[in-house]
Enzyme design. Structure first.
Site, PDB file in Angstrom:
ATOM      1  N   GLY A  90       0.810  -1.216   0.000  1.00 58.19           N
ATOM      2  CA  GLY A  90       0.000   0.000   0.000  1.00 58.19           C
ATOM      3  C   GLY A  90       0.837   1.257   0.000  1.00 58.19           C
ATOM      4  O   GLY A  90       0.319   2.366  -0.108  1.00 58.19           O
ATOM      5  N   ARG A  91       2.134   1.074   0.192  1.00 62.01           N
ATOM      6  CA  ARG A  91       3.009   2.256   0.175  1.00 62.01           C
ATOM      7  C   ARG A  91       4.426   1.872  -0.225  1.00 62.01           C
ATOM      8  O   ARG A  91       5.399   2.441   0.249  1.00 62.01           O
ATOM      9  CB  ARG A  91       3.023   2.903   1.545  1.00 62.01           C
ATOM     10  CG  ARG A  91       3.358   1.921   2.645  1.00 62.01           C
ATOM     11  CD  ARG A  91       3.742   2.660   3.850  1.00 62.01           C
ATOM     12  NE  ARG A  91       3.955   1.747   4.961  1.00 62.01           N
ATOM     13  CZ  ARG A  91       4.513   2.117   6.077  1.00 62.01           C
ATOM     14  NH1 ARG A  91       4.912   3.334   6.236  1.00 62.01           N
ATOM     15  NH2 ARG A  91       4.670   1.252   7.045  1.00 62.01           N
ATOM     16  N   ARG A 177       5.914 -13.536   0.748  1.00 63.20           N
ATOM     17  CA  ARG A 177       5.520 -13.775   2.140  1.00 63.20           C
ATOM     18  C   ARG A 177       4.582 -14.972   2.188  1.00 63.20           C
ATOM     19  O   ARG A 177       4.002 -15.341   1.158  1.00 63.20           O
ATOM     20  CB  ARG A 177       4.747 -12.547   2.669  1.00 63.20           C
ATOM     21  CG  ARG A 177       5.456 -11.238   2.422  1.00 63.20           C
ATOM     22  CD  ARG A 177       4.486 -10.163   1.908  1.00 63.20           C
ATOM     23  NE  ARG A 177       5.217  -8.989   1.418  1.00 63.20           N
ATOM     24  CZ  ARG A 177       5.602  -7.985   2.174  1.00 63.20           C
ATOM     25  NH1 ARG A 177       5.276  -7.963   3.446  1.00 63.20           N
ATOM     26  NH2 ARG A 177       6.299  -6.987   1.683  1.00 63.20           N
ATOM     27  N   ASP A 248       1.629 -11.769   6.701  1.00 63.92           N
ATOM     28  CA  ASP A 248       2.107 -10.913   5.601  1.00 63.92           C
ATOM     29  C   ASP A 248       3.496 -10.352   5.887  1.00 63.92           C
ATOM     30  O   ASP A 248       4.122  -9.767   5.007  1.00 63.92           O
ATOM     31  CB  ASP A 248       1.128  -9.766   5.323  1.00 63.92           C
ATOM     32  CG  ASP A 248       0.775  -8.990   6.577  1.00 63.92           C
ATOM     33  OD1 ASP A 248       0.196  -9.594   7.500  1.00 63.92           O
ATOM     34  OD2 ASP A 248       1.091  -7.797   6.652  1.00 63.92           O
TER      35      ASP A 248
HETATM   36  P1  AMP Z   1       2.760  -3.159   7.825  1.00 60.78           P
HETATM   37  O1  AMP Z   1       2.132  -2.982   9.166  1.00 60.78           O
HETATM   38  O2  AMP Z   1       3.763  -2.074   7.480  1.00 60.78           O
HETATM   39  O3  AMP Z   1       3.279  -4.525   7.586  1.00 60.78           O
HETATM   40  O4  AMP Z   1       1.580  -2.901   6.793  1.00 60.78           O
HETATM   41  C1  AMP Z   1       0.415  -3.654   6.734  1.00 60.78           C
HETATM   42  C2  AMP Z   1      -0.369  -3.260   5.512  1.00 60.78           C
HETATM   43  O5  AMP Z   1      -0.786  -1.899   5.580  1.00 60.78           O
HETATM   44  C3  AMP Z   1       0.391  -3.386   4.197  1.00 60.78           C
HETATM   45  O6  AMP Z   1      -0.519  -3.772   3.222  1.00 60.78           O
HETATM   46  C4  AMP Z   1       0.884  -1.981   3.971  1.00 60.78           C
HETATM   47  O7  AMP Z   1       1.157  -1.706   2.615  1.00 60.78           O
HETATM   48  C5  AMP Z   1      -0.301  -1.170   4.461  1.00 60.78           C
HETATM   49  N1  AMP Z   1       0.112   0.176   4.902  1.00 60.78           N
HETATM   50  C6  AMP Z   1       0.822   0.480   5.998  1.00 60.78           C
HETATM   51  N2  AMP Z   1       0.985   1.821   6.091  1.00 60.78           N
HETATM   52  C7  AMP Z   1       0.383   2.377   5.025  1.00 60.78           C
HETATM   53  C8  AMP Z   1       0.228   3.710   4.552  1.00 60.78           C
HETATM   54  N3  AMP Z   1       0.719   4.748   5.207  1.00 60.78           N
HETATM   55  N4  AMP Z   1      -0.454   3.876   3.393  1.00 60.78           N
HETATM   56  C9  AMP Z   1      -0.958   2.837   2.723  1.00 60.78           C
HETATM   57  N5  AMP Z   1      -0.839   1.561   3.108  1.00 60.78           N
HETATM   58  C10 AMP Z   1      -0.176   1.320   4.248  1.00 60.78           C
HETATM   59 MG    MG Z   2       4.116  -5.597   6.240  1.00 63.03          MG
END
Ligand code: AMP
Ligand code: MG
Length: 475
Positions: A90-91, A177, A248
């Site tokens: 998502g980023r 993953r 994930d």
């Molecule tokens: P994470 O906790 O970083 O492993 O992220 C979990 C999910 O949330 C993944 O799909 C990320 O891409 C999404 N995500 C985390 N932060 C953001 C953000 N600021 N904008 C968009 N997607 C996000």
């Molecule tokens: Mg992640």
């Protein structure tokens, strides 16, 4: 002069349901914070002629190099035990692969997987991931690495208000993953599931290529058990708490991935949790082993269609096959802790002694890293570090009779680790525009085992005023 990167794009040659082709967003005024020249050289990236400003343009995603085919990967996952059928980058944007390694920007803008997120990252988590991932690499832990960190010149809005934005360039053996398999398994898309199995085997486990699908699936589970049980034993031996071991964030290449609310233990506690979102301690320090096993079962479930057309029989076979190998997780963790005590020929009968020491550390609230580092001194002479008690005397005499290679311990037990308060100080100062402490900390962490008098402050636990009680995803 342009940066010379010889991109390969194997992921982007997979079918389109694996990703979204999308370029990073444009950022206002990217500035280079750090570029990892050593890693760049290892990857055969010709950087010598490139200016800092050009590096900032490239590693913010403002400039796309020839040969790069940016994409956001699709994946799913169990987050804190709850099934989420679609997560995805998502980023983050995968720019391509170099020498078999993914080059990925993180914090580089929205994609179709952003859900409600802004696609961005604050600078703090970028610096945290840079510091910790590079330190883990030096400590010999399989991990993603950090090639570059830039500030974007823009603000992002997080729980405490505006913060400077940042982008990390992450390098990984791959970003596949357990959740990538789940993405297709949840959709019942067997064709893609098989394509992913083939891709993963080609890329990471070519020795399984000649087997039939069933044995490939079983073989892949075995490989993952082997690598992840080693990995978590290493985390344990450093007092590392990942913080979000969702499926994930559980790598199919057996590497540490996604440094969000991760943290290192100061005083020892079996069920220590730092992450603000881990309310029930699912991902606490000693729960990392049962959770890793749980994640392995989630992968195994994805493979049921390859194992047997009768689901019940497939499950029965998996349960039978996995039982014994999964015990490795417990065994290797104890073995790694015993090694830190100078017991190089670990037997299961040593578990009692190891546990006795840990219980003592917990009871006395002793610093995990320093306590192990002090064992060598304790062997040779009385040590003031350890408060005296009956338990301690008992432990000491049993241990002195059992210990083998005490003089090697300074190569096993690090003195300098990325302690939470040091990372916080690096971030706090960076937010005032001063990156000196960030660079200094990175430098000290290149020699975790060798004591240097001028680095004393980096070995110390936090003062009460410096203590970090909670860590945040920062997302
Ligand atoms: P994470 O906790 O970083 O492993 O992220 C979990 C999910 O949330 C993944 O799909 C990320 O891409 C999404 N995500 C985390 N932060 C953001 C953000 N600021 N904008 C968009 N997607 C996000
Ligand atoms: Mg992640």
């Amino acid at each position: 002069m342009n940066l010379n990167i010889n991109f390969n794009n194997t992921y982007s040659s997979l079918p389109e349901q694996f990703y979204e082709r999308i370029n990073p967003e444009h950022f206002a005024a990217p500035k280079l914070i750090v570029f990892n020249q050593k890693l760049a050289t290892e990857l055969n990236i010709g950087w010598q002629e490139t200016t800092d400003q050009e590096l900032a343009e490239i590693f913010s995603g403002n400039k796309i190099l020839p040969g790069s085919e940016p994409l956001a990967q699709a994946y799913a996952g169990f987050q804190f035990g709850n099934l989420v059928p679609q997560l995805g980058d998502g980023r983050a944007h995968l720019l391509g692969e170099v020498a078999g390694f993914d080059i990925q920007l993180k914090g580089s803008g929205q994609t179709r997987f952003s859900r409600r997120g802004d696609g961005r990252s604050a600078l703090g988590p970028v610096l945290r991931e840079y510091i910790v991932s590079e330190a883990m690499h030096v400590l010999g832990v399989p991990t993603t690495r950090s090639l570059c960190a830039v500030s974007t010149g823009e603000e992002v809005y997080r729980q405490d208000g505006p913060e400077p934005g940042g982008i990390l360039t992450r390098v990984a053996k791959s970003h596949i993953r357990v959740g990538t398999f789940q993405y297709f398994a949840f959709k019942n898309d067997l064709e893609s599931l098989e394509a992913l199995l083939n891709y993963t085997i080609d890329r990471h486990y070519p020795e399984l290529a000649a087997k039939n699908k069933k044995d490939q699936a079983l073989g892949l589970i075995d490989k993952l058990i082997e690598l992840q049980s080693d990995l978590i034993a290493q985390w344990t031996s450093l007092g590392f708490i990942h913080g979000v071991m969702n499926t994930d964030n559980f790598s199919m290449a057996g590497i540490t991935i996604d440094y969000g609310p991760c943290a290192f233990l100061d005083e020892f506690k079996f069920d220590k949790v730092f992450s603000s979102i881990d309310r029930h301690g699912r991902y606490s320090f000693f729960n990392q082993v049962p959770i890793a096993k749980w994640n392995i079962f989630r992968l195994a479930e994805c493979f049921i269609p390859f194992i047997d057309e009768n689901t019940d029989q497939a499950i029965a076979l998996l349960e039978k096959n996995l039982g014994e190998p999964l015990e490795f997780f417990d065994f290797k963790r104890m073995k790694a802790l015993a090694k830190k005590m100078g017991i190089s020929d670990y037997q299961t009968s040593d578990e009692k002694l190891v546990t006795q020491f840990l219980e003592y550390l917990e009871k006395e609230s002793l610093d995990f890293t320093l306590a192990f580092r002090e064992l060598k001194n304790l062997y040779h002479s009385p040590s003031d570090f350890f408060p005296k008690s009956q338990e301690f005397d008992e432990f000491q005499s049993l241990w002195k009779n059992r210990v083998k290679n005490v003089d090697e311990l300074d190569q096993i037990n690090p003195l300098y680790i990325p302690r939470n308060h040091l990372i916080q100080k690096a971030i706090d100062e960076a937010y005032t525009g001063n990156f000196d402490f960030f660079h200094r900390l990175n430098e000290v962490l290149t020699h975790p085992f060798s004591e240097k008098t001028e680095c004393e402050e980096f070995a110390l636990p936090p003062k009460p005023s410096e203590r970090v009680y909670q860590t945040f995803c920062g997302t």
